[in-house]
Design a protein around this motif. Structure first.
Motif, PDB file in Angstrom:
ATOM      1  N   GLY A   1      37.331  44.207  42.792  1.00 64.93           N
ATOM      2  CA  GLY A   1      38.355  43.155  42.906  1.00 64.93           C
ATOM      3  C   GLY A   1      39.824  43.717  42.541  1.00 64.93           C
ATOM      4  O   GLY A   1      40.843  43.074  42.911  1.00 64.93           O
TER       5      GLY A   1
ATOM      6  N   ASN B   1      33.441  38.302  47.344  1.00 65.48           N
ATOM      7  CA  ASN B   1      34.703  38.900  47.289  1.00 65.48           C
ATOM      8  C   ASN B   1      35.181  38.335  45.963  1.00 65.48           C
ATOM      9  O   ASN B   1      34.436  37.529  45.260  1.00 65.48           O
ATOM     10  CB  ASN B   1      35.699  38.520  48.346  1.00 65.48           C
ATOM     11  CG  ASN B   1      35.751  36.872  48.512  1.00 65.48           C
ATOM     12  OD1 ASN B   1      36.334  36.355  47.700  1.00 65.48           O
ATOM     13  ND2 ASN B   1      35.514  36.340  49.867  1.00 65.48           N
ATOM     14  N   LYS B   2      36.255  38.807  45.578  1.00 71.07           N
ATOM     15  CA  LYS B   2      37.102  38.772  44.243  1.00 71.07           C
ATOM     16  C   LYS B   2      37.311  37.010  43.950  1.00 71.07           C
ATOM     17  O   LYS B   2      37.358  36.815  42.710  1.00 71.07           O
ATOM     18  CB  LYS B   2      38.090  39.497  44.166  1.00 71.07           C
ATOM     19  CG  LYS B   2      39.248  39.074  44.783  1.00 71.07           C
ATOM     20  CD  LYS B   2      40.630  40.065  44.572  1.00 71.07           C
ATOM     21  CE  LYS B   2      41.775  39.709  45.244  1.00 71.07           C
ATOM     22  NZ  LYS B   2      41.724  39.505  46.711  1.00 71.07           N
TER      23      LYS B   2
END
Length: 385
Positions: free
Chosen positions: A213, A190-191
């Motif tokens: 993102g 994930n970001k």
């Protein structure tokens, strides 16, 4: 508002990722089959799904499904469908593609001409005209026959959805944008986690990661065939979908996404592609060999598509290259690494058995997604307000 049935084809093995995307858009899933997900939605779904879906190859509007064991049945059942609800009198329509598997009807060219004839006969009766100029908007059709079940659909997308509009310059053996997005969404990345692609080529993995993102919809900067279908969907619906996408962008997000390649010209291309996608400020791209892969932080991700060695002279270099990849991974001992390659001895030379191995077709090439999972980062203590 009438509800339509849509089918979104995707890469084999990525159906669950696409299904989740469709549910997140707020649509009801009808069925999940190999390489495609079908769902229900209003006409506005044509615009929203084309603009927002990252992992679909295209969006098809289903006109009908039926069984057909002979060309007569194919003709009559096609003619029975309400074509006047989809095709205006001046519409230019043709069967762009017909595919058939495990069915009595197997000649694609015959299927194409019979379906076209049947639609013309239906529209002659409905519009009370004998000759169609076909000088209006285009309505390409696709026909799929599987185990004698026929699906006839209109192609709303036109060019495949992997063509986001940002990749002007392509390096050899690229991974498609839709497949790159699907692998990223399939992984636990994930970001907030570091992402490095040491074989970034034209920059597809870093660019798609940055778009995910920053919540940039993949179809915002391109055109779609169905934009001209005023009889089904007003232009206003397209403006609304793009406005919705614009409102969701988080351009100031803080991410650590890096792409390397040994070829400096390819890095220049990747930078240009990142600028076209509007994410060049979110990605660090650098000329660097995989042997120099290192990072001071823990718990990052390597997600990459290294050379396959499709040509014989390149194949000889693969054992040394994948040994180098393995050495780099060992230095990043708390990281997770996802490797997409058609090289069947990848695990042997990386020097570690993958925790998971998925078979995925990248175009016509059978590839494997090797997943080497690192430890999970410790849970952060929740900060008190």
């Amino acid at each position: 508002m009438p509800l339509y049935e849509f089918t979104a084809p995707c890469h084999f093995g990525m159906e669950a990722v696409l299904k989740r995307e469709i549910i997140n858009l707020g649509y009801e899933i009808i069925r999940v089959e190999d390489g495609r997900v079908s769902f229900r939605g209003e006409a506005s779904a044509i615009a929203r799904a084309n603009v927002f879906l990252r992992t679909a190859e295209r969006l098809l509007l289903c006109v009908g499904r039926f069984k057909a064991f002979s060309f007569d049945e194919l003709f009559e059942q096609t003619k029975a469908l309400p074509w006047e609800e989809y095709l205006p009198a001046d519409g230019k329509f043709w069967v762009k593609k017909a595919s058939t598997t495990k069915s009595k009807l197997f000649s694609s060219s015959d299927i194409q001409s019979i379906v076209k004839k049947a639609i013309v006969e239906r529209l002659k009766q409905t519009y009370r005209i004998d000759w169609f100029k076909e000088d209006g908007a285009i309505y390409p059709l696709r026909v799929f026959i599987y185990k004698d079940e026929v699906t006839i659909a209109l192609d709303t997308s036109g060019e495949s959805l992997h063509k986001r509009g940002y990749r002007r310059l392509i390096s050899k053996a690229p991974v498609s944008e839709t497949l790159a997005a699907a692998i990223l969404l399939l992984s636990p990345w994930n970001k907030d986690r570091i992402l490095v692609d040491p074989f970034c080529g034209s920059g597809t993995f870093p660019i798609e990661a940055a778009m995910i993102g920053a919540n940039i919809a993949p179809g915002m900067n391109r055109e779609f065939t169905a934009e001209a279908w005023k009889n089904i969907l007003p232009m206003k619906a397209w403006y609304e979908a793009v406005t919705e996408a614009n409102d969701l962008i988080r351009d100031d997000v803080d991410m650590d996404i890096q792409g390397y390649d040994i070829d400096g010209d390819i890095i220049k291309n990747a930078r240009q592609n990142a600028a076209e996608a509007g994410v060049d400020h979110l990605i660090h791209l650098q000329q660097r060999p995989v042997s120099a892969l290192s990072h001071p932080k823990k718990y990052g991700f390597v997600i990459t598509n290294p050379p396959y060695g499709e040509r014989l002279e390149e194949k000889a270099a693969l054992p040394a290259l994948y040994t180098e990849i393995g050495e780099a991974f060992r230095r990043l001992d708390s990281w997770s690494c996802f490797v997409l390659t058609s090289y069947e001895q990848a695990e042997k030379y990386i020097g570690r058995k993958a925790d998971k191995n998925r078979k995925i077709y990248n175009g016509m090439i059978k590839t494997y997604l090797y997943e080497f999972m690192g430890p999970r980062p410790p849970k952060r203590k929740k900060q008190e307000d």
